[in-house]
Design an enzyme around this catalytic site. Structure first.
Site, mmCIF file in Angstrom:
data_model
loop_
_atom_site.group_PDB
_atom_site.id
_atom_site.type_symbol
_atom_site.label_atom_id
_atom_site.label_comp_id
_atom_site.label_asym_id
_atom_site.label_seq_id
_atom_site.Cartn_x
_atom_site.Cartn_y
_atom_site.Cartn_z
ATOM 1 N N GLU A 1 7.031 -3.362 -27.723
ATOM 2 C CA GLU A 1 6.269 -4.534 -28.158
ATOM 3 C C GLU A 1 6.993 -5.815 -27.759
ATOM 4 O OE1 GLU A 1 5.396 -4.107 -32.335
ATOM 5 O OE2 GLU A 1 4.090 -2.384 -31.997
ATOM 6 N N ALA B 1 -1.315 -6.473 -40.520
ATOM 7 C CA ALA B 1 -0.935 -7.045 -41.816
ATOM 8 C C ALA B 1 -0.799 -8.558 -41.777
ATOM 9 C CB ALA B 1 0.384 -6.435 -42.291
ATOM 10 N N HIS C 1 0.067 -5.853 -33.023
ATOM 11 C CA HIS C 1 0.796 -5.518 -34.260
ATOM 12 C C HIS C 1 0.506 -6.560 -35.338
ATOM 13 C CE1 HIS C 1 4.632 -3.354 -35.884
ATOM 14 N NE2 HIS C 1 3.741 -3.557 -36.833
ATOM 15 N N ASP D 1 -0.577 15.757 -44.717
ATOM 16 C CA ASP D 1 0.575 15.043 -45.268
ATOM 17 C C ASP D 1 1.499 16.064 -45.912
ATOM 18 O OD1 ASP D 1 2.404 13.453 -46.752
ATOM 19 O OD2 ASP D 1 0.954 11.811 -46.775
ATOM 20 N N ARG E 1 -0.640 5.078 -49.535
ATOM 21 C CA ARG E 1 -1.531 4.028 -50.038
ATOM 22 C C ARG E 1 -2.607 3.655 -49.017
ATOM 23 N NH1 ARG E 1 3.629 2.754 -51.721
ATOM 24 N NH2 ARG E 1 3.932 2.224 -53.937
ATOM 25 N N ARG F 1 2.866 2.935 -36.420
ATOM 26 C CA ARG F 1 3.965 2.562 -35.541
ATOM 27 C C ARG F 1 3.713 3.151 -34.157
ATOM 28 N NH1 ARG F 1 4.990 -0.795 -38.679
ATOM 29 N NH2 ARG F 1 6.991 -1.336 -39.668
#
Length: 326
Positions: A267, A289, A286, A175, A154, A238
């Site tokens: 992290e 989002a 991070h 991919d 996505r 990641r």
């Protein structure tokens, strides 16, 4: 309504999401610190966990959760859950897959734009009174450049589409798990190739694959040696997918021009991490989002899946579907 279902929150979630649980016959178990020992004690009573990224739900924690039925990740990734252990103990693990798509795309695009236009350097020089920096022509157009996308789910496909339609960029993709039908129909405008070719031909590389044993360190020093010296690499996926020490070396040696990183192997990074001192690296904590809107969406999706499970319905986005066969 019967006895309340106990839901563990290792970290706080948005008030609206917590209220939703409480209004739907759930009792909240809060942790004062998102640490292993406290979670290990409180998981004993929990039937469900709403999980953010602050702690890894390991096998030993799952084994202590004798009453545990489901773990609901507020984010898309489930790499902080031992899926094998969860499956063995019949714990359904779900995620908010797709909820953060447009938000992460915006962040990745922001990193691409900031680096291609050299915004941090321009800002620093302006503050020093160096207006003449404008004559150095240190930024460049995205138009007709090549974007290499590793992982065309996505987020990767969404970023690629924006770059193609807005900047007429050529899109190269890699991919191995994407169905051929999707490649040939929905993404026929993408040139699919191997990672080595993608890295060699791309002006910008953006990483959008989950962290697995197969993807760990897939971009290492030898791979980066194949890249253009003018290229930029972006990682909002990641930490560890790009070997961090190798990235440091590649940047120091000028094998690539710059990097935009939202994720790291550790992290938060150690304070002596060399990347922190590099002026050709943009680092964000991070947070791709973590907009106001997206954080609430992810939390609400997470708690709704738990309530759905307690109501006897099957939740969406099950990360360990084999658990349903047990």
């Amino acid at each position: 309504m019967g006895e309340k279902h106990k839901v563990l929150l290792p970290q706080p979630i948005e008030a609206e999401a917590q209220e939703y649980l409480e209004k739907n016959n759930c009792e909240i178990i809060l942790c004062s610190k998102c640490e292993h020992d406290e979670v290990a004690e409180k998981i004993k009573e929990a039937e469900a966990i709403v999980l953010r990224t602050g702690i890894h739900i390991t096998r030993d924690l799952i084994e202590k959760g004798k009453k545990l039925k489901t773990i609901s990740r507020t984010g898309a990734g489930v790499d902080n859950v031992d899926l094998d252990a969860a499956t063995e103990h019949k714990v359904i693990v779900t995620s908010s897959l797709g909820t953060n798509t447009t938000t992460v795309i915006e962040h990745a695009l922001s990193l691409i734009l900031a680096l291609s236009k050299n915004l941090l350097l321009m800002d620093r020089e302006m503050r020093k009174g160096n207006f003449k920096i404008r004559y150095n022509n240190l930024s460049y157009d995205l138009r007709e450049k090549t974007l290499g996308v590793i992982g065309l789910g996505r987020i990767g496909a969404g970023l690629a589409k924006i770059c193609k339609e807005s900047f007429d960029m050529k899109i190269i993709g890699n991919d191995d798990y994407l169905p051929a039908s999707v490649k040939e129909k929905e993404l026929k405008w993408v040139k699919f190739t191997d990672i080595d070719t993608l890295l060699a031909e791309s002006d910008i590389v953006s990483v959008h694959v989950p962290m697995t044993e197969e993807t760990r360190g897939i971009i290492n020093y030898e791979k980066m040696k194949k890249m253009k010296k003018s290229s930029i690499i972006i990682n909002t996926s990641r930490g560890g997918i790009i070997a961090e020490k190798d990235l440091e070396k590649a940047l120091q040696e000028g094998l690539i021009a710059a990097a935009g990183l939202d994720v790291f192997e550790k992290e938060p990074p150690d304070e002596n991490n060399p990347l922190l001192k590099m002026e050709n690296v943009i680092m964000t904590p991070h947070t791709a989002a973590l907009t106001v809107e997206c954080t609430l969406r992810m939390a609400m999706d997470g708690v709704k899946r738990i309530v759905k499970y307690f109501n006897g319905e099957m939740p969406e986005n099950i990360a360990n579907p084999k658990v349903l066969d047990l």
